[in-house]
Design a protein around this motif. Structure first.
Motif, PDB file in Angstrom:
ATOM      1  N   TYR A 156     -14.140  -7.009   4.191  1.00 49.97           N
ATOM      2  CA  TYR A 156     -13.647  -6.219   3.060  1.00 49.97           C
ATOM      3  C   TYR A 156     -14.809  -5.825   2.160  1.00 49.97           C
ATOM      4  N   GLY A 157     -14.554  -4.857   1.283  1.00 49.49           N
ATOM      5  CA  GLY A 157     -15.598  -4.422   0.360  1.00 49.49           C
ATOM      6  C   GLY A 157     -15.020  -3.609  -0.781  1.00 49.49           C
ATOM      7  N   PHE A 158     -15.926  -3.000  -1.579  1.00 50.23           N
ATOM      8  CA  PHE A 158     -15.517  -2.189  -2.717  1.00 50.23           C
ATOM      9  C   PHE A 158     -16.335  -0.910  -2.771  1.00 50.23           C
ATOM     10  N   ILE A 159     -15.683   0.168  -3.189  1.00 53.69           N
ATOM     11  CA  ILE A 159     -16.328   1.473  -3.354  1.00 53.69           C
ATOM     12  C   ILE A 159     -16.393   1.806  -4.840  1.00 53.69           C
ATOM     13  N   ARG A 160     -17.547   2.333  -5.252  1.00 51.97           N
ATOM     14  CA  ARG A 160     -17.715   2.813  -6.627  1.00 51.97           C
ATOM     15  C   ARG A 160     -17.573   4.343  -6.606  1.00 51.97           C
ATOM     16  N   PRO A 161     -16.497   4.894  -7.158  1.00 47.25           N
ATOM     17  CA  PRO A 161     -16.335   6.353  -7.153  1.00 47.25           C
ATOM     18  C   PRO A 161     -17.466   7.044  -7.905  1.00 47.25           C
ATOM     19  N   ASP A 162     -17.859   8.241  -7.433  1.00 47.11           N
ATOM     20  CA  ASP A 162     -18.863   9.026  -8.154  1.00 47.11           C
ATOM     21  C   ASP A 162     -18.356   9.373  -9.552  1.00 47.11           C
ATOM     22  N   PRO A 163     -19.269   9.493 -10.525  1.00 50.12           N
ATOM     23  CA  PRO A 163     -18.856   9.852 -11.889  1.00 50.12           C
ATOM     24  C   PRO A 163     -18.067  11.153 -11.947  1.00 50.12           C
ATOM     25  N   SER A 164     -18.355  12.087 -11.023  1.00 53.11           N
ATOM     26  CA  SER A 164     -17.661  13.372 -11.024  1.00 53.11           C
ATOM     27  C   SER A 164     -16.291  13.322 -10.355  1.00 53.11           C
ATOM     28  N   THR A 165     -15.973  12.187  -9.709  1.00 50.98           N
ATOM     29  CA  THR A 165     -14.700  12.058  -9.001  1.00 50.98           C
ATOM     30  C   THR A 165     -13.550  11.859  -9.990  1.00 50.98           C
ATOM     31  N   ILE A 166     -12.508  12.652  -9.844  1.00 52.08           N
ATOM     32  CA  ILE A 166     -11.320  12.528 -10.696  1.00 52.08           C
ATOM     33  C   ILE A 166     -10.214  11.877  -9.872  1.00 52.08           C
ATOM     34  N   ARG A 212       0.831  -1.210   0.000  1.00 56.30           N
ATOM     35  CA  ARG A 212       0.000   0.000   0.000  1.00 56.30           C
ATOM     36  C   ARG A 212       0.864   1.258   0.000  1.00 56.30           C
ATOM     37  N   ILE A 213       0.525   2.197  -0.886  1.00 52.57           N
ATOM     38  CA  ILE A 213       1.202   3.489  -0.966  1.00 52.57           C
ATOM     39  C   ILE A 213       0.128   4.566  -1.044  1.00 52.57           C
ATOM     40  N   SER A 214       0.182   5.557  -0.153  1.00 52.96           N
ATOM     41  CA  SER A 214      -0.795   6.645  -0.186  1.00 52.96           C
ATOM     42  C   SER A 214      -0.643   7.463  -1.463  1.00 52.96           C
ATOM     43  N   MET A 215      -1.787   7.760  -2.094  1.00 51.90           N
ATOM     44  CA  MET A 215      -1.784   8.545  -3.328  1.00 51.90           C
ATOM     45  C   MET A 215      -2.221   9.980  -3.079  1.00 51.90           C
ATOM     46  N   GLY A 216      -1.976  10.479  -1.859  1.00 54.00           N
ATOM     47  CA  GLY A 216      -2.324  11.858  -1.537  1.00 54.00           C
ATOM     48  C   GLY A 216      -3.399  11.929  -0.475  1.00 54.00           C
ATOM     49  N   VAL A 217      -3.577  13.132   0.093  1.00 52.71           N
ATOM     50  CA  VAL A 217      -4.516  13.314   1.198  1.00 52.71           C
ATOM     51  C   VAL A 217      -5.874  13.816   0.736  1.00 52.71           C
ATOM     52  N   GLY A 218      -6.057  14.042  -0.559  1.00 53.42           N
ATOM     53  CA  GLY A 218      -7.324  14.558  -1.068  1.00 53.42           C
ATOM     54  C   GLY A 218      -8.462  13.576  -0.863  1.00 53.42           C
ATOM     55  N   MET A 219      -9.652  14.109  -0.550  1.00 55.96           N
ATOM     56  CA  MET A 219     -10.835  13.271  -0.333  1.00 55.96           C
ATOM     57  C   MET A 219     -11.613  13.132  -1.636  1.00 55.96           C
ATOM     58  N   HIS A 220     -12.150  11.934  -1.843  1.00 52.42           N
ATOM     59  CA  HIS A 220     -12.983  11.639  -3.008  1.00 52.42           C
ATOM     60  C   HIS A 220     -14.343  11.167  -2.519  1.00 52.42           C
ATOM     61  N   GLN A 246     -24.267  -1.543   1.557  1.00 47.51           N
ATOM     62  CA  GLN A 246     -24.297  -1.305   0.119  1.00 47.51           C
ATOM     63  C   GLN A 246     -25.154  -0.086  -0.200  1.00 47.51           C
ATOM     64  N   GLY A 247     -24.601   0.821  -1.003  1.00 43.28           N
ATOM     65  CA  GLY A 247     -25.313   2.028  -1.400  1.00 43.28           C
ATOM     66  C   GLY A 247     -25.033   3.247  -0.551  1.00 43.28           C
ATOM     67  N   VAL A 248     -24.348   3.069   0.589  1.00 45.07           N
ATOM     68  CA  VAL A 248     -24.047   4.203   1.474  1.00 45.07           C
ATOM     69  C   VAL A 248     -23.042   5.137   0.791  1.00 45.07           C
ATOM     70  N   GLN A 249     -23.306   6.439   0.847  1.00 49.10           N
ATOM     71  CA  GLN A 249     -22.394   7.445   0.294  1.00 49.10           C
ATOM     72  C   GLN A 249     -21.242   7.663   1.278  1.00 49.10           C
ATOM     73  N   VAL A 250     -20.039   7.686   0.765  1.00 45.67           N
ATOM     74  CA  VAL A 250     -18.861   7.820   1.630  1.00 45.67           C
ATOM     75  C   VAL A 250     -17.831   8.760   1.000  1.00 45.67           C
ATOM     76  N   GLY A 251     -16.949   9.261   1.859  1.00 43.39           N
ATOM     77  CA  GLY A 251     -15.763   9.965   1.409  1.00 43.39           C
ATOM     78  C   GLY A 251     -14.568   9.058   1.653  1.00 43.39           C
ATOM     79  N   PHE A 252     -13.542   9.153   0.818  1.00 41.30           N
ATOM     80  CA  PHE A 252     -12.412   8.245   0.961  1.00 41.30           C
ATOM     81  C   PHE A 252     -11.147   8.842   0.370  1.00 41.30           C
ATOM     82  N   GLN A 253     -10.006   8.318   0.826  1.00 36.33           N
ATOM     83  CA  GLN A 253      -8.721   8.620   0.244  1.00 36.33           C
ATOM     84  C   GLN A 253      -8.196   7.373  -0.443  1.00 36.33           C
ATOM     85  N   VAL A 254      -7.234   7.546  -1.345  1.00 40.93           N
ATOM     86  CA  VAL A 254      -6.690   6.425  -2.106  1.00 40.93           C
ATOM     87  C   VAL A 254      -5.246   6.190  -1.712  1.00 40.93           C
TER      88      VAL A 254
END
Length: 302
Positions: A240-250, A219-227, A294-302
């Motif tokens: 464990y689980g998976f997150i689907r980024p919002d379409p507007s997330t870059i 694991r390597i942090s890809m920055g502190v920005g929130m998505h 499933q379906g909960v909106q979240v903020g996350f870092q990568v």
């Protein structure tokens, strides 16, 4: 070995409580002496120094709250320490108890007891700091042990087997609980116990890095920005689980490229991949109190 436990843990008494309106200064430091600690259960009690304004005779301490340089944090009976306080709430029974946090030696130094203890209690093959390399065939956190196959070419006594058992306390996971592992390149020392059995000592990744899950997953942090995104899948039992980024997330370009690479590799192995952009997470990545349904909106870092 556990320290100073005797039969104390078998005659557990109800915890000493504090009033519901009791407050602590989280930054204030207190002093005390360890009166009991069970190393393999990972908890103990500190008796505050007389004259301190702590309303209980002893304070509970958990291994996760010990600031330590040892491969698995622990304390010894009679050790003088300093600590801060926090309140633990038992919502089912409606009780508030005091717990120690940020436990250090007096003066703020990290607790470091393991090396000296090992030097006095263990017989080492080639010396305490001599390291060997090999492959961890498996380690089971459920059973608390695994086996290592030592690399060939070492000049050791013929009585030392090439396959050695590694116990829970000798897995250096930087104070974390070791995870399930299989076929990992490792380095380690070797010691002989009182029964004449040879075992692995202080096992790490090759190069000396602790066997943390982050290190095992590279694991390597890809920055502190929130998505932003939503939980696409969550396996509560496996953690464990998976997150689907919002379409507007870059997402960072390196992340996008890696996701595409992973999806393509999975397809080549015959797996069916419906979405390329899902991001993996595990239970330890969650903020306290978050239920990742499933379906909960979240903020996350990568």
């Amino acid at each position: 070995n556990s320290a100073g436990h005797g039969n104390a843990w078998q005659t557990r008494r109800p915890p000493q409580t504090v009033p519901a309106n009791y407050q602590v200064d989280a930054n204030e430091r207190h002093f005390g002496t360890v009166i009991f600690y069970h190393k393999f259960r990972g908890y103990g009690f500190i008796e505050p120094t007389p004259g301190t304004e702590i309303p209980t005779e002893k304070v509970f301490v958990h291994w996760k709250q010990i600031s330590s340089d040892d491969r698995f944090p622990f304390l010894l009976k009679g050790l003088e320490v300093e600590f801060s306080l926090m309140i633990s709430k038992d919502w089912q029974r409606g009780l508030n108890t005091l717990r120690a946090k940020g436990v250090t030696l007096v003066g703020g130094m990290s607790v470091a007891l393991q090396d000296e203890l090992d030097a006095n209690e263990k017989f080492f093959v080639g010396g305490q700091h001599l390291r060997y390399t090999g492959t961890l065939k498996f380690y089971s956190p459920r059973h608390g042990f695994g086996y290592v196959l030592m690399d060939q070419g070492y000049d050791v006594d013929p009585s030392v087997p090439s396959e050695l058992r590694v116990d829970h306390e000798e897995v250096n996971a930087a104070g974390q609980q070791p995870v399930h592992m299989r076929n990992v390149a490792v380095e380690f020392g070797i010691y002989r116990n009182e029964r004449g059995q040879y075992k692995v000592y202080n096992m790490t990744l090759q190069g000396g890095h602790p066997l943390t899950q982050d290190a095992l997953e590279n694991r390597i942090s890809m920055g502190v920005g929130m998505h932003r995104g939503q939980v696409a899948f969550w396996n509560w039992r496996q953690g464990y689980g998976f997150i689907r980024p919002d379409p507007s997330t870059i997402l960072p370009s390196k992340v996008v490229a890696k996701l595409a690479e992973q999806a393509e590799a999975a397809r080549k192995r015959g797996k069916r991949i419906a979405e390329d952009s899902l991001l993996y997470f595990r239970r330890s990545d969650l903020s306290p109190g978050l239920n990742p349904m499933q379906g909960v909106q979240v903020g996350f870092q990568v």
